[in-house]
Design a protein around this motif. Sequence first.
Motif, PDB file in Angstrom:
ATOM      1  N   ASN A 105     -52.255  59.717 -66.689  1.00 20.78           N
ATOM      2  CA  ASN A 105     -52.221  61.019 -66.020  1.00 20.78           C
ATOM      3  C   ASN A 105     -53.543  61.734 -66.275  1.00 20.78           C
ATOM      4  N   PHE A 106     -54.285  61.968 -65.212  1.00 18.82           N
ATOM      5  CA  PHE A 106     -55.603  62.588 -65.367  1.00 18.82           C
ATOM      6  C   PHE A 106     -55.530  64.115 -65.400  1.00 18.82           C
ATOM      7  N   ASN A 145     -53.450  72.326 -56.825  1.00 21.60           N
ATOM      8  CA  ASN A 145     -54.189  71.070 -56.844  1.00 21.60           C
ATOM      9  C   ASN A 145     -53.534  70.012 -57.718  1.00 21.60           C
ATOM     10  N   PHE A 146     -52.470  70.385 -58.439  1.00 27.16           N
ATOM     11  CA  PHE A 146     -51.808  69.443 -59.331  1.00 27.16           C
ATOM     12  C   PHE A 146     -50.402  69.148 -58.838  1.00 27.16           C
ATOM     13  N   ASP A 147     -50.047  67.855 -58.769  1.00 28.63           N
ATOM     14  CA  ASP A 147     -48.687  67.469 -58.460  1.00 28.63           C
ATOM     15  C   ASP A 147     -47.812  67.769 -59.682  1.00 28.63           C
ATOM     16  N   PHE A 148     -46.500  67.684 -59.514  1.00 29.87           N
ATOM     17  CA  PHE A 148     -45.623  67.885 -60.659  1.00 29.87           C
ATOM     18  C   PHE A 148     -44.415  66.965 -60.561  1.00 29.87           C
ATOM     19  N   ALA A 149     -43.819  66.702 -61.719  1.00 30.21           N
ATOM     20  CA  ALA A 149     -42.601  65.910 -61.793  1.00 30.21           C
ATOM     21  C   ALA A 149     -41.576  66.685 -62.607  1.00 30.21           C
ATOM     22  N   LEU A 150     -40.380  66.833 -62.073  1.00 30.77           N
ATOM     23  CA  LEU A 150     -39.313  67.561 -62.749  1.00 30.77           C
ATOM     24  C   LEU A 150     -38.260  66.571 -63.221  1.00 30.77           C
ATOM     25  N   MET A 151     -38.022  66.514 -64.531  1.00 34.42           N
ATOM     26  CA  MET A 151     -37.081  65.572 -65.124  1.00 34.42           C
ATOM     27  C   MET A 151     -35.829  66.315 -65.582  1.00 34.42           C
ATOM     28  N   TYR A 239     -49.191  66.568 -62.973  1.00 34.56           N
ATOM     29  CA  TYR A 239     -49.683  65.199 -62.772  1.00 34.56           C
ATOM     30  C   TYR A 239     -50.896  65.201 -61.850  1.00 34.56           C
ATOM     31  N   LEU A 240     -51.845  64.342 -62.181  1.00 36.77           N
ATOM     32  CA  LEU A 240     -53.041  64.149 -61.352  1.00 36.77           C
ATOM     33  C   LEU A 240     -53.435  62.683 -61.448  1.00 36.77           C
ATOM     34  N   SER A 241     -53.572  62.009 -60.323  1.00 32.49           N
ATOM     35  CA  SER A 241     -53.935  60.596 -60.332  1.00 32.49           C
ATOM     36  C   SER A 241     -55.452  60.440 -60.364  1.00 32.49           C
ATOM     37  N   HIS A 242     -55.912  59.238 -60.686  1.00 29.46           N
ATOM     38  CA  HIS A 242     -57.356  58.990 -60.726  1.00 29.46           C
ATOM     39  C   HIS A 242     -57.971  59.136 -59.339  1.00 29.46           C
ATOM     40  N   LEU A 271     -54.830  58.846 -72.159  1.00 26.15           N
ATOM     41  CA  LEU A 271     -54.297  59.540 -71.000  1.00 26.15           C
ATOM     42  C   LEU A 271     -52.784  59.690 -71.078  1.00 26.15           C
ATOM     43  N   ASN A 272     -52.204  59.399 -72.226  1.00 27.16           N
ATOM     44  CA  ASN A 272     -50.773  59.534 -72.423  1.00 27.16           C
ATOM     45  C   ASN A 272     -50.510  60.834 -73.158  1.00 27.16           C
TER      46      ASN A 272
END
Length: 300
Positions: A105-106, A145-151, A239-242, A271-272
């Motif tokens: 995760n960048f 500009n940043f994605d997100f993940a909801l758990m 979350y941000l991808s490369h 990156l963890n």
Amino acid sequence: WLTIGFEWIAMPLLGQWTTLQAELDRRIKVPLREYLDYAEDNTTTKAPPTFELPIPLFLKRVLPKELRLLLEVFARPLYLHDSALAQVCPEAFEWINVPNFLNPNFFWPSARFQDMNKAIKDEPTFFLGKVHSMSYPMHQNVLKNFDFALMMLEGSKHYALFDVREGPKLNKVRVGRDISLYMVDAMNPDLIESPRYQYARGWSGLLRAGEILWAPGKSIHSFVNRNFTIPSSAVKFWYLSHKDVCGEKKNVTSCAASWGLPLGSALQRSLNIDEYVYTNLQGKAPRKTSSTADTATTET
């Protein structure tokens, strides 16, 4: 200015000597120790299937949008919303792990280099609320500009998610500089008030414990807690991808090298969030254990 004007008029009529921002802060930034008894009160098992403002429908439709938003803030249950997990429940670091598909995760190195210290220190954030509680009406995140993940950890949430191009169909209202909300209730839409919503195309569903919803940063979305017997709780990761950082032409390794990040086996660790954020920024790394939510999500 309209919102401020309605605050001056409506708050005294409601017997509340406060402001909308102060009330939002009070209702969504509640210390967990002061909130648990309220959240675990199961009297909401008798709550109606969908949320409705306790005013006649015709009045709801003719009220100014800003005043409607104000009334809804007071009508919904209190909500522990988007609070830093490190502050609310640091013990959770012992058993919550980042799902594998969010690594590498960048976000963390890019945010750190851009001096976004608050976003880093608050990461990840925690949500806890009873049925019908929600943070805001449909909206976009400030960090677009940043994605997100909801758990989801416990309970469930109804969600609705739309591409930003669907915004004109969602009954938009501006509430501040560069901040807009959308008046349509995707869980219980009023097509008289929001007639263009019938042409909107998006995604909706029920997010259950052990599942994760990933969403693009610019998406328009809403979440409403849905479990009638227990509080619903969740954790959010940015979350941000490369590809977002370095473009389509570079792979993960070359992208990391251009950021001055270590390569090989050390790349995954750097990156963890377990290693990078908690060790370098929080000062404490979580114990390496498997997570029920992580396992369920991977299987899903």
